[in-house]
Design an enzyme around this catalytic site. Structure first.
Site, PDB file in Angstrom:
ATOM      1  N   GLY A 146      51.696  -4.155 -54.434  1.00 40.70           N
ATOM      2  CA  GLY A 146      50.901  -5.370 -55.153  1.00 40.70           C
ATOM      3  C   GLY A 146      51.506  -5.819 -56.521  1.00 40.70           C
ATOM      4  O   GLY A 146      50.800  -6.653 -57.097  1.00 40.70           O
TER       5      GLY A 146
ATOM      6  N   GLU B 284      54.059   5.062 -49.771  1.00 37.55           N
ATOM      7  CA  GLU B 284      53.570   3.911 -50.448  1.00 37.55           C
ATOM      8  C   GLU B 284      53.236   4.370 -51.972  1.00 37.55           C
ATOM      9  O   GLU B 284      52.258   4.935 -52.341  1.00 37.55           O
ATOM     10  CB  GLU B 284      52.226   3.201 -50.007  1.00 37.55           C
ATOM     11  CG  GLU B 284      52.414   2.738 -48.622  1.00 37.55           C
ATOM     12  CD  GLU B 284      51.528   1.520 -48.300  1.00 37.55           C
ATOM     13  OE1 GLU B 284      52.091   0.518 -47.956  1.00 37.55           O
ATOM     14  OE2 GLU B 284      50.167   1.598 -48.554  1.00 37.55           O
TER      15      GLU B 284
ATOM     16  N   GLY C 272      52.171  -5.460 -47.434  1.00 43.36           N
ATOM     17  CA  GLY C 272      50.795  -6.070 -47.705  1.00 43.36           C
ATOM     18  C   GLY C 272      51.060  -7.505 -47.941  1.00 43.36           C
ATOM     19  O   GLY C 272      51.142  -8.250 -46.766  1.00 43.36           O
ATOM     20  N   GLY C 273      51.287  -7.991 -49.039  1.00 53.84           N
ATOM     21  CA  GLY C 273      51.270  -9.442 -49.314  1.00 53.84           C
ATOM     22  C   GLY C 273      52.057 -10.078 -48.415  1.00 53.84           C
ATOM     23  O   GLY C 273      51.659 -11.346 -47.835  1.00 53.84           O
TER      24      GLY C 273
ATOM     25  N   GLU D  10      44.265   2.362 -51.706  1.00 62.23           N
ATOM     26  CA  GLU D  10      43.048   1.542 -51.855  1.00 62.23           C
ATOM     27  C   GLU D  10      41.763   2.392 -51.454  1.00 62.23           C
ATOM     28  O   GLU D  10      40.834   2.197 -51.945  1.00 62.23           O
ATOM     29  CB  GLU D  10      43.215   0.191 -51.391  1.00 62.23           C
ATOM     30  CG  GLU D  10      44.218  -0.723 -52.348  1.00 62.23           C
ATOM     31  CD  GLU D  10      44.995  -1.673 -51.492  1.00 62.23           C
ATOM     32  OE1 GLU D  10      44.503  -1.952 -50.274  1.00 62.23           O
ATOM     33  OE2 GLU D  10      45.895  -1.990 -52.144  1.00 62.23           O
TER      34      GLU D  10
ATOM     35  N   ASN E 132      49.750  -5.201 -42.944  1.00 65.09           N
ATOM     36  CA  ASN E 132      48.397  -4.646 -43.586  1.00 65.09           C
ATOM     37  C   ASN E 132      47.788  -5.918 -44.325  1.00 65.09           C
ATOM     38  O   ASN E 132      48.018  -6.224 -45.586  1.00 65.09           O
ATOM     39  CB  ASN E 132      48.557  -3.539 -44.673  1.00 65.09           C
ATOM     40  CG  ASN E 132      47.357  -3.287 -45.099  1.00 65.09           C
ATOM     41  OD1 ASN E 132      46.155  -3.327 -44.629  1.00 65.09           O
ATOM     42  ND2 ASN E 132      47.354  -2.101 -46.295  1.00 65.09           N
ATOM     43  N   TRP E 133      46.910  -6.526 -43.688  1.00 69.54           N
ATOM     44  CA  TRP E 133      46.405  -7.709 -44.352  1.00 69.54           C
ATOM     45  C   TRP E 133      45.120  -7.395 -45.069  1.00 69.54           C
ATOM     46  O   TRP E 133      44.811  -8.339 -45.923  1.00 69.54           O
ATOM     47  CB  TRP E 133      45.699  -8.396 -43.010  1.00 69.54           C
ATOM     48  CG  TRP E 133      46.390  -9.218 -42.010  1.00 69.54           C
ATOM     49  CD1 TRP E 133      47.818  -9.187 -41.907  1.00 69.54           C
ATOM     50  CD2 TRP E 133      46.014  -9.870 -41.080  1.00 69.54           C
ATOM     51  NE1 TRP E 133      48.328  -9.955 -40.863  1.00 69.54           N
ATOM     52  CE2 TRP E 133      47.321 -10.467 -40.256  1.00 69.54           C
ATOM     53  CE3 TRP E 133      44.766 -10.678 -40.565  1.00 69.54           C
ATOM     54  CZ2 TRP E 133      47.350 -11.264 -39.199  1.00 69.54           C
ATOM     55  CZ3 TRP E 133      44.927 -11.293 -39.441  1.00 69.54           C
ATOM     56  CH2 TRP E 133      46.036 -11.665 -38.847  1.00 69.54           C
TER      57      TRP E 133
ATOM     58  N   SER F  63      55.320  -3.571 -52.236  1.00 69.77           N
ATOM     59  CA  SER F  63      55.817  -5.042 -52.445  1.00 69.77           C
ATOM     60  C   SER F  63      57.344  -5.121 -51.500  1.00 69.77           C
ATOM     61  O   SER F  63      58.244  -5.472 -52.046  1.00 69.77           O
ATOM     62  CB  SER F  63      56.531  -4.796 -53.984  1.00 69.77           C
ATOM     63  OG  SER F  63      55.360  -5.219 -54.743  1.00 69.77           O
TER      64      SER F  63
HETATM   65  P1  PGA Z   1      52.114  -4.726 -50.772  1.00 68.69           P
HETATM   66  O1  PGA Z   1      51.214  -3.835 -50.140  1.00 68.69           O
HETATM   67  O2  PGA Z   1      53.309  -5.034 -49.735  1.00 68.69           O
HETATM   68  O3  PGA Z   1      51.389  -6.030 -51.132  1.00 68.69           O
HETATM   69  O4  PGA Z   1      52.607  -4.358 -52.033  1.00 68.69           O
HETATM   70  C1  PGA Z   1      51.436  -2.734 -49.222  1.00 68.69           C
HETATM   71  C2  PGA Z   1      50.421  -1.943 -48.910  1.00 68.69           C
HETATM   72  O5  PGA Z   1      49.471  -1.875 -49.635  1.00 68.69           O
HETATM   73  O6  PGA Z   1      50.386  -1.359 -47.531  1.00 68.69           O
END
Ligand code: PGA
Length: 259
Positions: free
Chosen positions: A182, A176, A243-244, A106, A11-12, A222
């Protein structure tokens, strides 16, 4: 025995210019040819067509089919019309998008997407042939109050469980916990497993054992190269929504190779 897809989904979010994104995907295609897992890239809208073209040309020239699939990060629930700034499912389909991330915390938080809105988005996407990656998960306050199972159960009830059995069988779920997104703080493999098992039980109660056993449930929050293996080896964790760490080829390839 179940027949679930193992999925590493990136997920960019709102990251990468067009050229940065294309460079990353070129590298991922090159380095994931042999992978066992399915790779899904949740890219910004402007990247969708370029990434689809890269995947298609890799398939036609590489001799080996790329395991990479395309996801959008949002869609509208109406067919088309006066919704400035929005994107329709038909538009996403027209460039080869197969998945759409819906219900990310988000979007729930910053864009006020309610379970009611999400239920419409999910239904519309599936009716057109795009599979939702439906996100659910609780905040730290809710986890501390020990009501996280009820909270997630409500998200599923209101956002997903109106679907018919046939429609639901297209859905991928991503659990999640917001406190892990994050933040660098990951749920332990045991915490992830326990919640995934709860979610699978809820699906079983609603749609029966077969559907529950065949639904891929991803963990997000994470996920990193050094924790992916432990998370993915849990019996009810079928992969990750990343994500990251999906923004960097070395990290994401290491995660893909953790299955
Ligand atoms: P993260 O994000 O891996 O940066 O914690 C995951 C996401 O929000 O899908």
């Amino acid at each position: 025995m179940e027949n679930r897809l193992q999925i590493a989904a990136g997920n960019w979010k709102m990251n990468k210019t067009y050229s940065e994104g294309i460079e990353l995907v070129k590298e991922l295609i090159e380095r994931t040819k042999e992978g066992r897992a399915m790779v899904i890239l949740g890219v910004p809208f402007i990247h969708l067509k370029g990434v689809a073209d890269l995947i298609a040309s890799a398939d036609s020239t590489g001799g080996q089919t790329s395991s990479i699939k395309l996801a959008a990060q949002n869609c509208h629930y109406e067919e088309k019309g006066a919704f400035t700034g929005e994107i329709s499912v038909d538009m996403l389909l027209s460039v080869g998008t197969e998945y759409v991330i819906l219900g990310h915390s988000e979007r729930r938080e910053h864009f006020k997407e309610s379970n009611e809105i999400l239920s419409k988005k999910v239904e519309h996407a599936i009716s057109k042939g795009i599979a939702p990656i439906f996100c659910c998960g609780e905040s730290l306050r809710i986890r501390k109050a020990k009501i996280h199972v009820d909270f997630v159960s409500n998200q599923l009830n209101e956002g997903l469980f109106h679907l018919s059995k046939e429609a639901f069988s297209k859905v991928v779920i991503a659990y999640e916990p917001i406190w892990a997104i994050g933040t660098g703080e990951t749920a332990t493999p045991e915490q992830a497993q326990s919640m995934h098992k709860e979610i699978r039980t809820l699906i079983e109660r609603k749609y029966g054992k077969d559907v529950a056993q065949n639904t891929s449930i991803l963990y997000g929050g994470s996920v990193k190269p050094d924790n992916a293996k432990d998370l993915f080896s849990q019996p009810d964790v079928d992969g990750g929504l990343v994500g990251g760490a999906s923004l960097n080829a070395d990290d994401f390839v290491a995660i893909i190779n953790s299955f």
